[in-house]
Every structure is written in C-alpha cells, then in structure tokens.
Design an enzyme around this catalytic site. Structure first.
Site, PDB file in Angstrom:
ATOM      1  N   GLY A 193      87.106  -3.448  44.823  1.00  0.00           N
ATOM      2  CA  GLY A 193      87.519  -3.777  46.176  1.00  0.00           C
ATOM      3  C   GLY A 193      87.613  -2.613  47.136  1.00  0.00           C
ATOM      4  O   GLY A 193      88.245  -2.727  48.193  1.00  0.00           O
ATOM      5  N   ASP A 215      86.480  -0.147  50.156  1.00  0.00           N
ATOM      6  CA  ASP A 215      85.886  -0.570  51.425  1.00  0.00           C
ATOM      7  C   ASP A 215      85.725   0.621  52.367  1.00  0.00           C
ATOM      8  O   ASP A 215      86.176   1.732  52.078  1.00  0.00           O
ATOM      9  CB  ASP A 215      86.733  -1.666  52.070  1.00  0.00           C
ATOM     10  CG  ASP A 215      88.173  -1.243  52.278  1.00  0.00           C
ATOM     11  OD1 ASP A 215      88.403  -0.339  53.109  1.00  0.00           O
ATOM     12  OD2 ASP A 215      89.070  -1.796  51.610  1.00  0.00           O
ATOM     13  N   HIS A 267      62.822  -3.452  46.349  1.00  0.00           N
ATOM     14  CA  HIS A 267      63.185  -4.754  45.811  1.00  0.00           C
ATOM     15  C   HIS A 267      64.402  -5.295  46.546  1.00  0.00           C
ATOM     16  O   HIS A 267      65.145  -4.547  47.181  1.00  0.00           O
ATOM     17  CB  HIS A 267      63.488  -4.660  44.309  1.00  0.00           C
ATOM     18  CG  HIS A 267      64.462  -3.589  43.970  1.00  0.00           C
ATOM     19  ND1 HIS A 267      64.064  -2.326  43.549  1.00  0.00           N
ATOM     20  CD2 HIS A 267      65.820  -3.545  44.001  1.00  0.00           C
ATOM     21  CE1 HIS A 267      65.128  -1.582  43.327  1.00  0.00           C
ATOM     22  NE2 HIS A 267      66.212  -2.292  43.600  1.00  0.00           N
ATOM     23  N   ASP A 279      65.986   4.648  47.900  1.00  0.00           N
ATOM     24  CA  ASP A 279      66.023   4.309  46.487  1.00  0.00           C
ATOM     25  C   ASP A 279      64.605   4.103  45.959  1.00  0.00           C
ATOM     26  O   ASP A 279      63.793   3.422  46.595  1.00  0.00           O
ATOM     27  CB  ASP A 279      66.853   3.032  46.315  1.00  0.00           C
ATOM     28  CG  ASP A 279      67.031   2.634  44.864  1.00  0.00           C
ATOM     29  OD1 ASP A 279      67.662   3.410  44.127  1.00  0.00           O
ATOM     30  OD2 ASP A 279      66.547   1.549  44.486  1.00  0.00           O
ATOM     31  N   GLU A 281      64.902   9.531  46.568  1.00  0.00           N
ATOM     32  CA  GLU A 281      65.330   9.611  45.167  1.00  0.00           C
ATOM     33  C   GLU A 281      64.087   9.813  44.301  1.00  0.00           C
ATOM     34  O   GLU A 281      63.414   8.865  43.912  1.00  0.00           O
ATOM     35  CB  GLU A 281      66.066   8.345  44.743  1.00  0.00           C
ATOM     36  CG  GLU A 281      66.571   8.426  43.302  1.00  0.00           C
ATOM     37  CD  GLU A 281      66.727   7.075  42.622  1.00  0.00           C
ATOM     38  OE1 GLU A 281      67.302   7.039  41.516  1.00  0.00           O
ATOM     39  OE2 GLU A 281      66.264   6.056  43.180  1.00  0.00           O
ATOM     40  N   HIS A 332      75.899   8.889  40.710  1.00  0.00           N
ATOM     41  CA  HIS A 332      76.242   7.564  40.189  1.00  0.00           C
ATOM     42  C   HIS A 332      75.317   7.116  39.072  1.00  0.00           C
ATOM     43  O   HIS A 332      75.548   6.081  38.452  1.00  0.00           O
ATOM     44  CB  HIS A 332      76.176   6.539  41.324  1.00  0.00           C
ATOM     45  CG  HIS A 332      74.796   6.377  41.901  1.00  0.00           C
ATOM     46  ND1 HIS A 332      74.172   7.358  42.648  1.00  0.00           N
ATOM     47  CD2 HIS A 332      73.900   5.362  41.814  1.00  0.00           C
ATOM     48  CE1 HIS A 332      72.976   6.943  42.998  1.00  0.00           C
ATOM     49  NE2 HIS A 332      72.781   5.741  42.506  1.00  0.00           N
ATOM     50  N   ASP A 333      74.247   7.881  38.812  1.00  0.00           N
ATOM     51  CA  ASP A 333      73.228   7.460  37.844  1.00  0.00           C
ATOM     52  C   ASP A 333      73.267   8.229  36.535  1.00  0.00           C
ATOM     53  O   ASP A 333      72.379   8.058  35.697  1.00  0.00           O
ATOM     54  CB  ASP A 333      71.832   7.606  38.460  1.00  0.00           C
ATOM     55  CG  ASP A 333      71.453   6.410  39.326  1.00  0.00           C
ATOM     56  OD1 ASP A 333      71.912   5.297  39.029  1.00  0.00           O
ATOM     57  OD2 ASP A 333      70.694   6.593  40.295  1.00  0.00           O
TER      58      ASP A 333
END
Length: 481
Positions: free
Chosen positions: A48, A50, A123, A206, A236, A316-317
């Site tokens: 949650g 934001d 995508h 991305d 990326e 994050h990857d």
C-alpha cells in the site's frame, strides 16, 4: 553526429523507489487486504505504498543529498510491481492516482529534484483495454493487429495449455505489443509525450531491446526531445550497448557492468557467488582485474555518455548489495565511496543507505522501515558524507579520471580539472596498505593534499604522494593541481 545528453544528469544523485514499498500516506484511503507493512514481501501481495508517502518524506531525501528520483512503474496495474500495465494514461489509484503524481512532481521540482518514470512499452497486461477487447471478441475485435495472436480464441488463463499469442518470456500475463503496427506505435509515442508534457524529466525504459521494430526508438527519442530537449532517456540493458548509445536512441543504460565490477572487487571473499544477478556469474577479483573493468567502462562509450551513465549498486531485480557481500557494511561503504567519486550518475536503491537487506525477488523489494531505531545510523551518516563529497566538488562530476594504482586489493585514482585535484585510495583487503602514488601529471611539483574527512594534510614531493589506507577503508585527499 554529435552526442547530446542532458547536462543535469551529470550532476544527479538518483534514488530508486519501488512505489508499493517506500512510504504509505495516511491521507489516502486504502483498499482492504493489504499485507502488514513490516511483513516479508510476497510475489502477489500489496503493502500500500503511495506517491503522497514519497512527498511526505522529501525532507528525508533532500537531507540525504538526493536530487533525482527514479520510480518503478506507477501506472494502473494489477501487479504490485506494476510492470503489468492496464492503463498507461492514469496513475494507479492505490498510489493516489493522477493527482498524487501531480503533487509529487510539483513538490519535487520546487526542491530542484528531478523525476523519471518507468516506461513498459514492449508488453502490456491481460487487463489492458485492447487485449481485453481481444479476449471478449476474438477474431472480430478491431484490435487483432495490436498483438501477435496465432489462433483464436485467445488462451490467456489456462495454464494447462501453452499461450497461443506472443508474450514476454512466455508469461501469459504479459501479452507482447505488436509495435510493427502503426496504431500501436502511435499509441505508445502518445503515452511518452503525455507524461513528458505533464512534467516528468525522463523515461527509464523496460527491456527496450525486445522491441525489434526498425526506427522505433529513434522516433521515440525525437518525439520526447521535441517536447523536452533535456529529458533523460535511460535504457534497461544489462550488458555493453555501444550500438544504442551513439546519439540516436538512448542517453545511457542502467550500468549493470558497474554493479558487477563493484560486487566482484569490493565483495571479495565475502561475495555470494551462488547468486547470478541478471544471469551473470560473479567471481571475486583483484584490483588489477577491477581496473580493467573500470577502464573498459570509461573507454567503450563517448565521454558524453559516460558522464550520464546510471551507476547502481542495488536494484529491484537482484539481491541487495549488502546481502550479496555477506552483510559486511564496510564493503558497501567502499563501493559507495567509489560510486560517488566515479563518472556518471550514482543511484541509491531505497533503503540501502540505512542497511536494508534483501535476497532475490521479491525479497529485494521489502518495505522501508520508518522506525529509525531499525536504521544503521553509521551507514546513513557515511552515505550522507559520500553524497555531500560528490555534490561539493565539481571535479568528481566533470573532472578527468586517471588510474594511479591497481595491485592486490588496493586501488587508487584521481579526478581532476583546472581547479582541483582529488585522489581517492581504496583498500578492499583486510590489512593496511602503504601506497606511493605518482601524481606528476596531476600535481607536478610540491604541494599539500588535505584529507576530506580528517584533520590531516599530506605532502606531495616531486609529484609523489605516500599514504596509508586502513583495511576495508578509503581515503579522499583534495588539493590544487
């Protein structure tokens, strides 16, 4: 052709935010069934976070020294990471909707903080209007050419059968857009233009190389730059990308080769080689190998590109840097000092500065702990000091780079311009290192270099400097050329 990259990026210190996990504002009404903020992240669960939560913590980011933000996707989506885009023209309601982004942009820009957003244009998702239309109407839908469908009806949900349409890495949740179709291209270009006009300062793209349509990224660049000539276009790409950084496509890439070089050298014996971030195998290296990787990164691209590369230690990857180096924070500190004194735009992944840990996805996407008793205060102080060093010295942003020493586990280099010379000496080993550095081409005669953080001055005699660097430590010495 001349390569033009945004001047502001050369002076940027980025902070990457995964929106669902950074901060949650009490001003927004949330849906039910959110995971507890401090619980372990899951693949499907939402915390949650934001955008108004980010606004409420801009004081924290400004005090850290941050002047640019990169957000993972913020557009409407049914995934916590929001790479499954439903609506490209609206911010996800859980994040606060379009008004929250407007508030964030205004509040950030008043403070001189730039904002770039994640663009997922290869995508979409099963909830994307045109694909949903296709599922409902099959071959009768006017959107059949927007995707690569092999047969109807579209099998978008039955995991017992293979997808009968092109999707990213055979993930049926991510139908691939047919960018060869003019309407798809115009739709995506309109998305890019819309948010640039709304005030974002650039795009992080991305998996851009999975769009094979000739001329797509050239046109994307023309459209974006026509609206904002200073917009940053960041791709990326996890490997060397010379064909894409010649001035026609992208300004820079997420510099994962930099990330891997830092892991291998500063991680040393503590490096977790069982993890293969991005599919790349890692192995500990010495200073000579590290210098070779550094020299390669500095010479493979034009200087205009090197100066705006997005240099990251965590993302994050992949597992967080601190986790990858056995939670030895001195190794993270050394890597951060190198990052903040190296050409390009350094990026801090949210929470690295207070010692957040995290393994492979989704563990690397934990919620930020706003309980300060859980922070590593010494580590935070070090990040602030290293960031301030970069912001205070122009030579660290536009100066020449000269390697001075690379042997064993010690590495030294200089950043210098007409106004100042800065020597950075790093010891990634467990024993003190005594170094004698040849500065004849930087400080040719006699002089004094002052330690940036200690009350000490060291003499340069006949262009030579001798200093000792404690184990797992770095020294920064500043003087006139």
């Amino acid at each position: 052709m001349a390569i033009q990259t945004p001047e502001w990026v050369k002076h940027a210190i980025f902070y990457q935010i995964f929106p669902d996990r950074f901060a949650r504002s009490e001003r927004l009404t949330k849906p039910v069934n959110l995971e507890p903020w401090d619980s372990q992240p899951t693949t499907r669960g939402f915390k949650g976070g934001d955008l108004l939560g980010v606004v409420e913590h801009l004081d924290y980011l400004e005090a850290l020294g941050i002047n640019a933000l990169y957000f993972n996707p913020v557009f409407q989506s049914a995934a916590n990471h929001r790479y499954h885009t439903h609506d490209y023209f609206h911010v996800d309601p859980i994040l606060g909707g379009d008004s929250a982004l407007r508030t964030l942009l205004d509040a950030a820009h008043v403070r001189g903080i730039r904002v770039i957003l994640d663009g997922v244009f290869n995508h979409a998702s099963r909830g994307f209007y045109q694909f949903n239309h296709l599922m409902e109407n099959g071959a009768s839908s006017p959107y059949t050419e927007w995707f690569h469908v092999r047969e109807f009806p579209v099998n978008a949900f039955d995991d017992r059968k293979k997808p009968n349409f092109a999707c990213w890495w055979d993930n049926r949740e991510l139908p691939q857009l047919n960018t060869d179709h003019i309407q798809v291209r115009e739709f995506l270009f309109a998305v890019a233009e819309h948010w640039i006009r709304a005030g974002i300062d650039g795009w992080r793209l991305d998996v851009p190389l999975e769009i094979k349509t000739p001329g797509f990224w050239e046109e994307f660049r023309r459209r974006v730059r026509a609206i904002n000539p200073d917009a940053y276009i960041l791709a990326e790409i996890w490997h060397e990308a010379q064909p894409w950084l010649g001035g026609n496509h992208f300004d820079a890439v997420m510099n994962y080769p930099f990330n891997r070089a830092c892991l291998e050298f500063f991680g040393g014996k503590a490096l977790n080689t069982k993890e293969h971030p991005g599919g790349f195998k890692l192995k500990a290296c010495d200073a000579r190998d590290f210098a070779g990787q550094v020299d390669g990164m500095l010479t493979i691209y034009a200087p205009e590109v090197v100066d705006v590369q997005y240099n990251l230690l965590s993302s994050h990857d992949e597992p967080r840097f601190l986790t990858m180096v056995g939670e030895e924070k001195r190794r993270l500190q050394l890597a951060t000092l190198f990052q903040m004194t190296y050409p390009g735009a350094p990026s801090v992944y949210y929470g690295d500065e207070v010692g957040m840990l995290g393994g492979s996805d989704p563990d690397c996407r934990r919620s930020f702990a706003w309980d300060e008793s859980l922070w590593d205060r010494d580590l935070l102080a070090f990040f602030k000091r290293a960031i301030a060093l970069r912001r205070d010295h122009l030579a660290l942003r536009n100066g020449e780079y000269t390697t001075l020493h690379a042997r064993g586990q010690s590495y030294a280099f200089a950043r210098h311009n007409a106004a100042e010379a800065i020597v950075i000496a790093l010891n990634a080993g467990d024993k003190p290192e005594s170094l004698t550095l040849n500065l004849k081409n930087i400080v040719p005669g006699e002089g004094l270099l002052k330690d940036a953080w200690e009350d000490e001055q060291l003499p340069v005699s006949q262009g030579r400097l001798t200093l000792t660097v404690p184990p797992f430590s770095g020294r920064v010495l500043i003087g006139a050329p």
